[in-house]
Scaffold this active site. Structure first.
Site, PDB file in Angstrom:
ATOM      1  N   THR A 237      15.606 -75.530  41.698  1.00 57.99           N
ATOM      2  CA  THR A 237      15.950 -74.180  41.821  1.00 57.99           C
ATOM      3  C   THR A 237      17.580 -73.779  41.718  1.00 57.99           C
ATOM      4  O   THR A 237      17.721 -72.787  41.196  1.00 57.99           O
ATOM      5  CB  THR A 237      15.490 -73.513  43.279  1.00 57.99           C
ATOM      6  N   CYS A 238      18.361 -74.631  42.168  1.00 55.17           N
ATOM      7  CA  CYS A 238      19.728 -74.284  42.156  1.00 55.17           C
ATOM      8  C   CYS A 238      20.030 -74.229  40.694  1.00 55.17           C
ATOM      9  O   CYS A 238      21.094 -73.686  40.220  1.00 55.17           O
ATOM     10  CB  CYS A 238      20.540 -75.418  43.017  1.00 55.17           C
TER      11      CYS A 238
END
Length: 376
Positions: A343-344
């Site tokens: 997700t980062c």
């Protein structure tokens, strides 16, 4: 955070693939690499709490009960104390943090909130129609009465004792009192006398004044504005209209698949013409907007992402606005493996599924089985 000086949150505007955020978020029990995904999750979670009953800040607009503007919010009318002032100022700071970091802070407030946040006047009649259609129609019905006979006929349908001299029924709506936006009964005149044909206009004016005061929220919005302007200077805010400020702060709910495809890159070993990539986009283009928001949340931990980017003006690739570009990376295995995300990095790790049916099954499984995929 509410005790952190605003100057420490005024980091440079986010740009490129590794933006600088004003603070790092560490979530216990989650294996998180990088800071972007957890920060986006924090902003999403705070917005959810603000729009719940957990905090006395926002309430869903009364029009929602009539089937209009569902999921849209207004400031809750209340007498504030020192603790409330601190909460409202921090709310404004978070709005500023969202603008500087380019992470949408999805507080879905109606236009009066954004107008007053910019210290602009409201369009009362239009805003009342959108915010509280029930009161708008109630006032409209009273103003349409042509004579005392029509007034008596309308009142008698609701309260049979209104004109008899007997004690009026407790539920009679034709008294000098009215419900506030949060449902509390407010006396509009000492003793809350009954409404008559002779004082009807006075009652209409009193209800309008009550709603105007609530929509303008002059006891709350200057405090929120103070918090916002401690993060974002007043000068650039003055260049925005209410709609611009809302879009810049909250992003937009509609997911533009075409824009996302233009801002997607494929890592080594994957080509846009690969069969499983074709399956991916066929499935994505068939999803509802609700499922698309879930997919975006699964991939980068925010339901809303920007739909404008400096690269559209022939800027360098590094000028992508976060979290773009979306990345598609290979994953080991085939039909027996699940989709994973980082997700980062806004990265989807996609197995080479053998058919579009399998791709659809795995995508729907991924977006519906976990709400906050911080660890991929």
């Amino acid at each position: 955070l509410s005790r952190t000086p605003s100057s420490e949150m005024c980091v440079k505007l986010a740009s490129g693939g590794d933006p600088v955020f004003p603070f790092n978020v560490k979530l216990t029990g989650e294996t998180v690499q990088g800071t972007s995904g957890s920060f986006r999750y924090f902003m999403w979670l705070v917005a959810q709490e603000l729009q719940s009953r957990a905090l006395p800040v926002l309430i869903e607009c009364p029009s929602a009960s009539a089937g209009e503007n569902k999921g849209k919010y207004l400031l809750s009318p209340t007498n504030i104390d020192y603790h409330d002032e601190a909460l409202l100022q921090f709310f404004g700071q978070l709005l500023g943090v969202a603008i500087r970091s380019d992470v949408p802070f999805a507080v879905d407030c109606l236009k009066p909130f954004w107008s007053r946040l910019l210290n602009e006047s409201i369009d009362f009649d239009a805003d009342l129609r959108h915010c509280d259609v029930i009161t708008h129609n109630f006032i409209g019905g009273l103003k349409a009465l042509k004579n005392e006979g029509e007034f008596r006929e309308m009142v008698s349908k609701t309260c049979s004792t209104h004109f008899t001299g007997e004690e009026c029924c407790p539920s009679c709506p034709y008294k000098f009192s009215y419900a506030s936006l949060d449902g509390q009964e407010v006396s509009l005149r000492a003793g809350s006398p009954l409404i008559t044909w002779n004082n009807l206009q006075m009652f209409i004016d009193a209800v309008r004044d009550l709603r105007r005061c609530e929509l303008m929220a002059d006891n709350m919005l200057p405090i929120i504005r103070c918090g916002l302007e401690s993060i974002v200077p007043a000068e650039p805010l003055q260049l925005m209209g209410p709609g611009d400020l809302e879009l810049r702060t909250c992003g937009q709910q509609h997911i533009d698949i075409g824009f996302i495809k233009l801002h997607t890159i494929y890592t080594v070993g994957i080509s846009q013409t690969d069969k499983h990539i074709e399956f991916l986009w066929n499935v994505v283009e068939s999803l509802t907007q609700e499922d698309l928001r879930k997919l975006i949340k699964f991939a980068c931990n925010q339901e809303r992402i920007p739909f404008s980017c400096p690269c559209q003006e022939n800027g360098p690739e590094a000028s992508h606005v976060p979290p773009y570009p979306m990345k598609i990376a290979p994953s080991e295995g085939r039909d027996d493996r699940l989709i994973r995300t980082e997700t980062c990095m806004f990265m989807i790790k996609l197995p080479q599924y053998s058919s579009e049916a399998v791709m659809r099954e795995r995508i729907l499984q991924a977006i519906n089985c976990r709400d906050d995929p911080l660890s991929g």
